[in-house]
Enzyme design. Structure first.
Site, PDB file in Angstrom:
ATOM      1  N   LYS A   1      -5.736   2.200   5.842  1.00 22.92           N
ATOM      2  CA  LYS A   1      -5.597   3.575   6.044  1.00 22.92           C
ATOM      3  C   LYS A   1      -6.824   4.428   5.694  1.00 22.92           C
ATOM      4  O   LYS A   1      -6.977   5.420   6.161  1.00 22.92           O
ATOM      5  CB  LYS A   1      -4.572   3.753   4.918  1.00 22.92           C
ATOM      6  CG  LYS A   1      -3.124   3.224   5.284  1.00 22.92           C
ATOM      7  CD  LYS A   1      -2.237   3.808   4.088  1.00 22.92           C
ATOM      8  CE  LYS A   1      -0.736   3.339   4.469  1.00 22.92           C
ATOM      9  NZ  LYS A   1       0.205   3.648   3.357  1.00 22.92           N
TER      10      LYS A   1
ATOM     11  N   SER B   1       9.251  -1.648   9.626  1.00 24.96           N
ATOM     12  CA  SER B   1       9.081  -0.729  10.961  1.00 24.96           C
ATOM     13  C   SER B   1       9.391  -0.626  12.000  1.00 24.96           C
ATOM     14  O   SER B   1       9.978   0.323  12.463  1.00 24.96           O
ATOM     15  CB  SER B   1       7.423  -0.255  10.562  1.00 24.96           C
ATOM     16  OG  SER B   1       6.867   0.152   9.457  1.00 24.96           O
TER      17      SER B   1
ATOM     18  N   TYR C   1       9.092  -1.387  -0.861  1.00 27.00           N
ATOM     19  CA  TYR C   1      10.422  -1.636   0.005  1.00 27.00           C
ATOM     20  C   TYR C   1      11.071  -2.840   0.203  1.00 27.00           C
ATOM     21  O   TYR C   1      12.183  -2.886   0.456  1.00 27.00           O
ATOM     22  CB  TYR C   1      10.570  -0.773   1.147  1.00 27.00           C
ATOM     23  CG  TYR C   1       9.654  -1.122   2.416  1.00 27.00           C
ATOM     24  CD1 TYR C   1       9.861  -2.078   3.058  1.00 27.00           C
ATOM     25  CD2 TYR C   1       8.113  -0.585   2.229  1.00 27.00           C
ATOM     26  CE1 TYR C   1       9.155  -2.535   4.030  1.00 27.00           C
ATOM     27  CE2 TYR C   1       7.378  -1.301   3.432  1.00 27.00           C
ATOM     28  CZ  TYR C   1       7.764  -1.981   4.209  1.00 27.00           C
ATOM     29  OH  TYR C   1       6.869  -2.702   5.219  1.00 27.00           O
TER      30      TYR C   1
ATOM     31  N   GLY D   1      -5.653   2.385  -4.183  1.00 25.10           N
ATOM     32  CA  GLY D   1      -5.599   2.308  -2.592  1.00 25.10           C
ATOM     33  C   GLY D   1      -5.378   3.469  -2.002  1.00 25.10           C
ATOM     34  O   GLY D   1      -5.047   4.398  -2.562  1.00 25.10           O
ATOM     35  N   GLY D   2      -4.866   3.266  -0.611  1.00 24.00           N
ATOM     36  CA  GLY D   2      -4.716   4.431   0.282  1.00 24.00           C
ATOM     37  C   GLY D   2      -3.607   5.298  -0.089  1.00 24.00           C
ATOM     38  O   GLY D   2      -3.449   6.532   0.084  1.00 24.00           O
TER      39      GLY D   2
ATOM     40  N   SER E   1       7.437  -6.317   7.116  1.00 24.04           N
ATOM     41  CA  SER E   1       7.523  -4.801   7.732  1.00 24.04           C
ATOM     42  C   SER E   1       8.953  -4.690   8.160  1.00 24.04           C
ATOM     43  O   SER E   1       9.608  -5.480   8.957  1.00 24.04           O
ATOM     44  CB  SER E   1       6.623  -4.543   8.755  1.00 24.04           C
ATOM     45  OG  SER E   1       6.859  -3.091   9.184  1.00 24.04           O
TER      46      SER E   1
ATOM     47  N   GLY F   1      -2.634   1.868  -9.189  1.00 27.58           N
ATOM     48  CA  GLY F   1      -3.127   1.598  -8.061  1.00 27.58           C
ATOM     49  C   GLY F   1      -4.355   2.734  -7.508  1.00 27.58           C
ATOM     50  O   GLY F   1      -4.145   3.850  -8.014  1.00 27.58           O
TER      51      GLY F   1
ATOM     52  N   THR G   1      -1.136   0.609   8.271  1.00 21.53           N
ATOM     53  CA  THR G   1      -0.852   0.238   6.825  1.00 21.53           C
ATOM     54  C   THR G   1      -1.808  -0.513   6.109  1.00 21.53           C
ATOM     55  O   THR G   1      -2.993  -0.795   6.873  1.00 21.53           O
ATOM     56  CB  THR G   1       0.575  -0.511   6.848  1.00 21.53           C
ATOM     57  OG1 THR G   1       1.068  -0.716   5.577  1.00 21.53           O
ATOM     58  CG2 THR G   1       0.484  -1.953   7.312  1.00 21.53           C
TER      59      THR G   1
END
Length: 413
Positions: free
Chosen positions: A56, A15, A196, A119-120, A13, A117, A52
């Site tokens: 989610k 973040s 990312y 997922g969320g 991460s 995908g 994350t």
């Protein structure tokens, strides 16, 4: 903690660094196993958090209220504690919208959009696509409810105009592989990837090699973080925040990769750049010597060039993942293999130190350019390879300081 991010695995991460650039508040990363999530949310011992993978949707039953966007999407990535009651938001919608508009140069999506995908993040992607007036086509390996298989996507939807990856394929530390080849969709106008780390995952590098506008998920990550900050503190963030912080984070994470002929000054320039920027300096040839336990000329003599190139490729594959934010000087032949160039571009920007043949000096410690004739042959063989591999050409005929200055100007342009 007061502010932070929860998820199952957060080693990749960015973040915390992003939120530290946004404002002066204590933002922490907290990994939670699935069984720990209920007690964490029930205790509500935080002011606001981001959420994350894979929580989610898991957090929703513990929330008192959802924003209209989060309710429509069915996923939450931002939770704010107000007097012990938890309120859920989805700032991924904002982030992904801004990322797509960055790639499309402000134009909305049209026709069919392939979303990889289920997922969320795919829920967010579907909502964004619909909001832009296009048709989302969800694709899954297992053909879950509402999704088609990859085989169906390749047989029935090759006329899609855009591709969005929401799977973790290509994400650190497993940075190889992509879910589908964008070349299978000849009408694509762009590609984005929620991954990312690395900065340019395999899907994005492949799309760019096809001439398509394509971006990894860093811009989305920054944009959603800025939006989350707005919910954390009930403020409207400045419009300039996202672009400014994105540029800062990108420069910090991006590797300065130096390519060029033997004796073009890569090591000297690289050491000066690292010193001036306060970054680690890595020489791929030095890393190879550590691995093989002997000099490169000795290894060439004992095992030949093919064996050396195999070792070089292994080292570059490792450095492309672990050397982010450093200055990396590569060997003169590193660009001879397309896979090496591709991997170096995952986190790096390639600066070619283009030094004229007459200014290159052969030395005995370079097996393939130990005399003038050999050096000329290498120059003629490789010149077009350097040109094609480079992101930026730098005139390498000046002093070490002048060349380093030129690299810095280009890097911060």
């Amino acid at each position: 903690m007061e502010y932070g991010l929860i998820g199952e695995k957060l080693g990749h991460s960015f973040s915390k660094e992003i939120h530290q650039k946004i404002g002066h508040y204590d933002y922490r990363l907290q990994e939670l196993a699935p069984h720990e999530v209920p007690s964490f949310l029930e205790s509500a011992d935080f002011r606001a958090i981001n959420v994350t993978i894979p929580y989610k949707t898991v957090v929703i039953p513990y929330l008192s209220s959802l924003s209209a966007e989060a309710e429509a999407i069915g996923a939450v990535n931002t939770v704010v504690n107000r007097g012990g009651k938890l309120y859920g938001y989805n700032t991924d919608f904002i982030g992904l919208t801004k990322l797509i508009l960055r790639v499309t140069d402000g134009k909305p999506l049209r026709h069919k959009v392939i979303i990889l995908g289920t997922g969320g993040t795919s829920l967010t992607a579907s909502a964004v696509v619909r909001a832009m007036g296009a048709e989302p086509i969800l694709v899954s390996r297992t053909s879950k409810a509402g999704a088609i298989s990859y085989e169906e996507a390749l047989s029935e939807h090759t006329d899609a105009s855009f591709l969005i990856n929401t799977t973790p394929l290509g994400m650190f530390p497993q940075t190889e592989g992509m879910a589908i080849d964008p070349a299978a969709f000849p009408q694509l106008e762009g590609v984005v990837d929620a991954v990312y780390n690395p900065l340019r995952p395999p899907l994005i590098r492949r799309a760019r090699s096809l001439g398509l506008p394509a971006e990894g998920g860093l811009y989305m990550l920054v944009a959603q973080a800025v939006a989350a900050y707005g919910f954390f503190f009930d403020v409207i963030p400045e419009e300039s925040f996202t672009d400014r912080i994105y540029r800062e984070v990108l420069r910090e994470k991006e590797t300065i990769v130096l390519i060029g002929m033997p004796a073009s000054g890569k090591s000297s320039v690289g050491a000066m750049l690292a010193s001036r920027l306060g970054r680690p300096f890595i020489d791929s040839d030095a890393e190879i010597v550590k691995e093989i336990g002997m000099s490169i000329p000795a290894y060439f003599a004992a095992h030949g060039e093919d064996s050396f190139r195999e070792v070089e490729s292994r080292v570059i594959a490792r450095l492309s993942v672990t050397a982010g934010g450093s200055v990396l000087a590569t060997g003169g032949g590193a660009i001879l293999r397309a896979d090496n160039v591709d991997r170096l571009k995952a986190n790096g920007r390639l600066f070619w130190l283009d030094r004229s043949l007459e200014n290159l000096i052969p030395t005995s410690d370079r097996p393939l350019s130990s005399d003038v004739n050999a050096l000329r042959q290498r120059y003629e063989e490789r010149y077009s390879r350097y040109r094609d591999a480079a992101d930026v050409r730098i005139d390498g005929n000046g002093t070490v300081q002048a060349v380093a200055d030129a690299v810095l100007r280009a890097f911060f342009a």
